[in-house]
Design a protein around this motif. Structure first.
Motif, PDB file in Angstrom:
ATOM      1  N   SER A   1      46.644 -70.989 -47.053  1.00 21.48           N
ATOM      2  CA  SER A   1      47.815 -70.571 -47.827  1.00 21.48           C
ATOM      3  C   SER A   1      49.057 -71.363 -47.447  1.00 21.48           C
ATOM      4  CB  SER A   1      48.075 -69.074 -47.616  1.00 21.48           C
ATOM      5  OG  SER A   1      48.474 -68.808 -46.278  1.00 21.48           O
ATOM      6  N   LEU A   2      49.011 -72.021 -46.304  1.00 19.71           N
ATOM      7  CA  LEU A   2      50.164 -72.785 -45.828  1.00 19.71           C
ATOM      8  C   LEU A   2      49.967 -74.296 -45.932  1.00 19.71           C
ATOM      9  CD1 LEU A   2      50.932 -70.685 -42.610  1.00 19.71           C
ATOM     10  CD2 LEU A   2      52.156 -70.596 -44.787  1.00 19.71           C
ATOM     11  N   PHE A   3      48.728 -74.736 -45.786  1.00 19.80           N
ATOM     12  CA  PHE A   3      48.504 -76.184 -45.685  1.00 19.80           C
ATOM     13  C   PHE A   3      47.472 -76.744 -46.659  1.00 19.80           C
ATOM     14  CE2 PHE A   3      49.398 -74.536 -41.347  1.00 19.80           C
ATOM     15  CZ  PHE A   3      50.677 -75.059 -41.205  1.00 19.80           C
ATOM     16  N   ARG A   4      46.411 -75.963 -46.972  1.00 28.26           N
ATOM     17  CA  ARG A   4      45.318 -76.502 -47.798  1.00 28.26           C
ATOM     18  C   ARG A   4      45.045 -75.538 -48.948  1.00 28.26           C
ATOM     19  NH1 ARG A   4      41.667 -80.198 -46.102  1.00 28.26           N
ATOM     20  NH2 ARG A   4      39.976 -78.966 -47.018  1.00 28.26           N
ATOM     21  N   PHE A   5      45.711 -75.781 -50.089  1.00 31.31           N
ATOM     22  CA  PHE A   5      45.567 -74.875 -51.213  1.00 31.31           C
ATOM     23  C   PHE A   5      44.141 -74.852 -51.756  1.00 31.31           C
ATOM     24  CE2 PHE A   5      50.237 -76.040 -52.047  1.00 31.31           C
ATOM     25  CZ  PHE A   5      50.660 -75.062 -51.157  1.00 31.31           C
ATOM     26  N   LYS A   6      43.409 -75.948 -51.540  1.00 32.66           N
ATOM     27  CA  LYS A   6      42.024 -76.003 -52.013  1.00 32.66           C
ATOM     28  C   LYS A   6      41.192 -74.870 -51.414  1.00 32.66           C
ATOM     29  CE  LYS A   6      37.976 -79.059 -52.026  1.00 32.66           C
ATOM     30  NZ  LYS A   6      37.456 -80.407 -51.639  1.00 32.66           N
ATOM     31  N   ASP A   7      41.498 -74.507 -50.155  1.00 26.11           N
ATOM     32  CA  ASP A   7      40.727 -73.458 -49.484  1.00 26.11           C
ATOM     33  C   ASP A   7      40.942 -72.084 -50.101  1.00 26.11           C
ATOM     34  OD1 ASP A   7      39.796 -75.381 -47.802  1.00 26.11           O
ATOM     35  OD2 ASP A   7      41.144 -74.890 -46.136  1.00 26.11           O
ATOM     36  N   LEU A   8      42.008 -71.921 -50.898  1.00 24.24           N
ATOM     37  CA  LEU A   8      42.309 -70.612 -51.473  1.00 24.24           C
ATOM     38  C   LEU A   8      41.328 -70.226 -52.583  1.00 24.24           C
ATOM     39  CD1 LEU A   8      46.212 -70.603 -51.619  1.00 24.24           C
ATOM     40  CD2 LEU A   8      44.692 -69.710 -49.857  1.00 24.24           C
ATOM     41  N   LYS A   9      40.434 -71.131 -52.944  1.00 27.31           N
ATOM     42  CA  LYS A   9      39.411 -70.768 -53.930  1.00 27.31           C
ATOM     43  C   LYS A   9      38.511 -69.657 -53.406  1.00 27.31           C
ATOM     44  CE  LYS A   9      36.047 -74.314 -52.480  1.00 27.31           C
ATOM     45  NZ  LYS A   9      36.825 -74.858 -51.343  1.00 27.31           N
ATOM     46  N   SER A  10      38.495 -69.496 -52.075  1.00 27.97           N
ATOM     47  CA  SER A  10      37.665 -68.447 -51.473  1.00 27.97           C
ATOM     48  C   SER A  10      38.415 -67.126 -51.330  1.00 27.97           C
ATOM     49  CB  SER A  10      37.171 -68.892 -50.090  1.00 27.97           C
ATOM     50  OG  SER A  10      36.403 -70.076 -50.182  1.00 27.97           O
ATOM     51  N   ALA A  11      39.722 -67.099 -51.660  1.00 33.65           N
ATOM     52  CA  ALA A  11      40.512 -65.875 -51.496  1.00 33.65           C
ATOM     53  C   ALA A  11      39.988 -64.757 -52.393  1.00 33.65           C
ATOM     54  CB  ALA A  11      41.979 -66.159 -51.806  1.00 33.65           C
ATOM     55  N   LYS A  12      39.447 -65.122 -53.563  1.00 35.23           N
ATOM     56  CA  LYS A  12      38.957 -64.095 -54.483  1.00 35.23           C
ATOM     57  C   LYS A  12      37.748 -63.355 -53.930  1.00 35.23           C
ATOM     58  CE  LYS A  12      36.180 -67.409 -57.156  1.00 35.23           C
ATOM     59  NZ  LYS A  12      34.888 -66.849 -56.765  1.00 35.23           N
ATOM     60  N   ASP A  13      37.098 -63.932 -52.935  1.00 38.19           N
ATOM     61  CA  ASP A  13      35.908 -63.300 -52.366  1.00 38.19           C
ATOM     62  C   ASP A  13      36.211 -62.494 -51.105  1.00 38.19           C
ATOM     63  OD1 ASP A  13      34.264 -64.555 -54.323  1.00 38.19           O
ATOM     64  OD2 ASP A  13      34.338 -66.417 -53.156  1.00 38.19           O
ATOM     65  N   THR A  14      37.462 -62.545 -50.648  1.00 41.43           N
ATOM     66  CA  THR A  14      37.803 -61.806 -49.432  1.00 41.43           C
ATOM     67  C   THR A  14      37.908 -60.320 -49.742  1.00 41.43           C
ATOM     68  OG1 THR A  14      39.309 -61.843 -47.531  1.00 41.43           O
ATOM     69  CG2 THR A  14      40.324 -61.860 -49.678  1.00 41.43           C
ATOM     70  N   PRO A  15      37.597 -59.428 -48.791  1.00 41.27           N
ATOM     71  CA  PRO A  15      37.745 -57.980 -49.033  1.00 41.27           C
ATOM     72  C   PRO A  15      39.179 -57.634 -49.422  1.00 41.27           C
ATOM     73  CG  PRO A  15      36.478 -58.371 -47.036  1.00 41.27           C
ATOM     74  CD  PRO A  15      37.014 -59.712 -47.466  1.00 41.27           C
ATOM     75  N   PHE A  16      39.313 -56.670 -50.323  1.00 43.37           N
ATOM     76  CA  PHE A  16      40.632 -56.315 -50.840  1.00 43.37           C
ATOM     77  C   PHE A  16      41.564 -55.842 -49.733  1.00 43.37           C
ATOM     78  CE2 PHE A  16      43.563 -53.369 -53.096  1.00 43.37           C
ATOM     79  CZ  PHE A  16      44.188 -54.317 -53.893  1.00 43.37           C
ATOM     80  N   TRP A  17      41.034 -55.112 -48.735  1.00 41.99           N
ATOM     81  CA  TRP A  17      41.895 -54.575 -47.688  1.00 41.99           C
ATOM     82  C   TRP A  17      42.516 -55.705 -46.859  1.00 41.99           C
ATOM     83  CZ3 TRP A  17      41.112 -55.469 -42.510  1.00 41.99           C
ATOM     84  CH2 TRP A  17      39.853 -55.909 -42.105  1.00 41.99           C
ATOM     85  N   LYS A  18      41.806 -56.821 -46.729  1.00 41.80           N
ATOM     86  CA  LYS A  18      42.373 -57.948 -45.996  1.00 41.80           C
ATOM     87  C   LYS A  18      43.530 -58.578 -46.779  1.00 41.80           C
ATOM     88  CE  LYS A  18      38.400 -59.325 -43.189  1.00 41.80           C
ATOM     89  NZ  LYS A  18      37.495 -60.444 -42.806  1.00 41.80           N
ATOM     90  N   SER A  19      43.385 -58.590 -48.098  1.00 41.26           N
ATOM     91  CA  SER A  19      44.485 -59.109 -48.923  1.00 41.26           C
ATOM     92  C   SER A  19      45.719 -58.232 -48.778  1.00 41.26           C
ATOM     93  CB  SER A  19      44.054 -59.170 -50.393  1.00 41.26           C
ATOM     94  OG  SER A  19      42.925 -59.998 -50.557  1.00 41.26           O
ATOM     95  N   ILE A  20      45.513 -56.911 -48.712  1.00 39.55           N
ATOM     96  CA  ILE A  20      46.639 -55.986 -48.550  1.00 39.55           C
ATOM     97  C   ILE A  20      47.279 -56.158 -47.172  1.00 39.55           C
ATOM     98  CG2 ILE A  20      47.302 -53.554 -48.430  1.00 39.55           C
ATOM     99  CD1 ILE A  20      46.789 -54.604 -51.253  1.00 39.55           C
ATOM    100  N   VAL A  21      46.461 -56.388 -46.157  1.00 42.97           N
ATOM    101  CA  VAL A  21      47.004 -56.647 -44.819  1.00 42.97           C
ATOM    102  C   VAL A  21      47.890 -57.894 -44.843  1.00 42.97           C
ATOM    103  CG1 VAL A  21      46.399 -57.359 -42.459  1.00 42.97           C
ATOM    104  CG2 VAL A  21      45.180 -55.474 -43.544  1.00 42.97           C
ATOM    105  N   TYR A  22      47.426 -58.925 -45.533  1.00 44.94           N
ATOM    106  CA  TYR A  22      48.220 -60.153 -45.641  1.00 44.94           C
ATOM    107  C   TYR A  22      49.506 -59.892 -46.411  1.00 44.94           C
ATOM    108  CZ  TYR A  22      49.064 -65.172 -45.876  1.00 44.94           C
ATOM    109  OH  TYR A  22      49.595 -66.424 -45.719  1.00 44.94           O
TER     110      TYR A  22
END
Length: 271
Positions: free
Chosen positions: A10-31
């Motif tokens: 999220s800070l340096f490699r936007f390409k890696d954010l393609k995997s954000a959709k697969d992360t558990p929802f609670w981790k997204s809320i923590v972020y």
């Protein structure tokens, strides 16, 4: 991809954010909570500045107050004194041992962000700004009244006020408490902002024929909001009235659009 890798992405490699959709929802809320904590810092900074300004102004004001004591629930000055009104950057003080001014007069003194304080003949008044009814909701009224017949006011003197203000120091834990209290409004504001950004992102992703759901877009755009949130925090430290929502929305969507290139495509039937 691990949560730590997503944070770095999220800070340096936007390409890696393609995997954000697969992360558990609670981790997204923590972020999202972490970003909200960051966004609350400018509010705490401004509040601390206001508190320091109020203390400075209070020390300036009490030097103007003559010696007095409380007798039979009324202010009695050591020698005959006329009342006065004194204004600083944050406080308007009415000192009226003669009983010439009323509560309504003190309320009318309140201008903009000022606190209006009245040391009247038989009571003390504190008039607070009542933006959106906040003060009234918290205290029942934006005018707080204190009788000189009650503690600690019945033993109040000019010297005690001066000594108390000079010795007053902000507790070391105050900024932490204020920061924790500031997370809630920051979280709600950021959550709503990113929900709308997520809806816009989903529409664009669908137009680009990407196979994603709203939650996929919402989780992804939370991580896309890291850099704009940092930028908004820096700007808000210097420009408290800056509209951070627009900045966060547009930059988050810009980053999100780059990430959509890596989402799976919808396969159209070929006939």
């Amino acid at each position: 991809m691990t949560f730590r890798q997503l944070i770095k992405g999220s800070l340096f490699r936007f390409k890696d954010l393609k995997s954000a959709k697969d992360t558990p929802f609670w981790k997204s809320i923590v972020y999202l909570l972490g970003l909200s904590l960051l966004l609350a810092i400018p509010s705490v900074y401004q509040a601390l500045q206001v508190m320091n300004q109020i203390k400075t102004d209070s020390l300036e004001i009490v030097e103007k107050i003559p010696d007095f004591k409380i007798e039979d629930g009324e202010i009695k000055t050591t020698k005959p004194e006329k009342g006065f009104i004194y204004q600083t950057d944050s406080i308007i003080l009415t000192f009226d041992p003669e009983g010439k001014r009323t509560q309504k007069d003190v309320e009318k003194d309140l201008v903009g962000n000022y606190f209006s304080v009245g040391l009247l003949k038989n009571q003390a008044l504190l008039v607070l700004p009542d933006y959106g009814g906040v003060s009234s909701a918290m205290f029942g009224d934006n005018v707080l009244k204190f009788s000189y017949k009650q503690e600690p006011f019945k033993n109040m003197t000019g010297d005690k006020i001066r000594d108390g203000l000079e010795d007053w120091e902000m507790p070391v834990w105050t900024p932490l408490v204020m920061l924790l209290a500031g997370i809630y409004p920051s979280f709600i504001n950021l959550f709503v902002t990113l929900v709308f950004a997520g809806i816009a992102g989903m529409i664009v992703a669908k137009l680009r024929l990407r196979r994603v759901t709203f939650f996929d877009c919402f989780k992804t755009i939370i991580f896309c909001a890291a850099i704009p949130t940092i930028l908004a925090t820096i700007i808000l430290l210097f420009q408290p009235n800056f509209d951070s929502s627009l900045l966060i929305t547009f930059i988050s969507l810009f980053i999100f659009l780059r990430v959509t290139h890596y989402f799976p495509k919808i396969e159209l039937p070929t006939n």
